[in-house]
Design an enzyme around this catalytic site. Sequence first.
Site, PDB file in Angstrom:
ATOM      1  CB  ALA A  65      -4.391  -0.270   3.138  1.00 11.03           C
ATOM      2  CB  ALA A  71      -0.681   0.097   1.527  1.00  6.76           C
ATOM      3  CG  ASP A  93       0.983  -3.183   9.905  1.00  7.60           C
ATOM      4  OD1 ASP A  93       1.548  -2.044   8.975  1.00  7.60           O
ATOM      5  OD2 ASP A  93       0.831  -4.148   8.122  1.00  7.60           O
ATOM      6  CG  ASP A 134      -4.713  -9.708  10.550  1.00  5.95           C
ATOM      7  OD1 ASP A 134      -3.364 -10.950   9.493  1.00  5.95           O
ATOM      8  OD2 ASP A 134      -4.631  -8.433   9.887  1.00  5.95           O
ATOM      9  N   GLY A 135      -5.143 -13.824  10.550  1.00  7.45           N
ATOM     10  CA  GLY A 135      -5.838 -15.238   9.904  1.00  7.45           C
ATOM     11  C   GLY A 135      -5.761 -13.942   8.322  1.00  7.45           C
TER      12      GLY A 135
END
Length: 380
Positions: A309, A140, A275, A248-249
């Site tokens: 992003a 991103a 992140d 986060d999968g």
Amino acid sequence: MTDRLTALIGARILEEGQFHAGRALLLKGHQIAGIVGQADVPAEACVIKLAGGYLAPGFVDLQVNGGGGVMLNDVATLRTMSEAHARIGATSILPTLITDTPVHVRGAIAAVEQAVAEGVPGILGLHLEGPHLSSERKGAHDPTLIRPMSAEDLEVLLDAAARLPVLKITVAPENVTNDQISSLHEAGVLVSLGHTNAGFDACEAAAAAGARCVTHLFNAQSQIGNREPGTVGAALALGGLSAGLIADGIHVHPESMALALRSKRGPGRIFLVSDAMATAGSEIDSFTLNDRLIRRSGNRLTLEDGTLAGAHLELVTAVSNLVEMCGVDLETGLSMASEVPANLVDAAHVGRLAEGCRADVLHLNESLALEQVWQCGQLV
């Protein structure tokens, strides 16, 4: 802030990598005063009885782009970010500037320096994720702002390293030289490889020059192949490299996470990062980055073309995901969100529950939901 001695009891305490019941965590002022048996709590202590669960160190997040509805910009946004992340358990953060102009890089350095001088809680230093990345693996990041590291850039970074308690910089071997990496490493900068298409040999050479980390493992980097191990292979095979992981999968498949954890060669470790973007700790569902709209759908953040992003992730969720999806034991998962990243940036005062450390403490219930947060000895 009161210097009255406080004793937290009733929860299992993470002490030297193991949970212990029947113990009391003593807080005094902004520090941990010790861990003792409940029968040994001093009479003058104010006792707070917790309804079971776990006491763990405050999380240490080395990749925080935003939070509380804002992105890193100035001291005011740093305060907002720090407060937002403390509420969700990250009591120590590295605010992160995504690829930007030289003017904004210098502004971020000055803002973090001022925030540290003013004692903004939880600000460890600064992470510059770019602009010296690979356009091939830009993710991103704005490709018009990506560029090679110049001699002037290097001087700015070396000066920042002398002014900030922690400076981490994500670079691609394609846009920096190994001599530049070596100069940064010798100045105390944590050099991390990321947003790169570099092969194994180039990563190995960068590690030999002083790189010690890989940014968001598996994402925006060359992958493992049959004849070329790539950046991912280097991160796992080279013991001198640690690696951040967005658990986060969404960014990484659970089986890939589990394989990486089983494969990582030490002493380098895999640690958790959020992140996080501006949505963290807030109710907003969209924001702009370099004049480009980013939308939130559930826990997924994307540009309008669908490119991931950043993330909408709390580290307590990342820990829970490792436990549930990858079979990681809770002690290890919590360490990956606290002690491991703290050690990587030589922040011995955070990331652990031990006498003399900063009183950053999380109370998790039996379901691993966050119940209470103490930062510098004060309830958030």
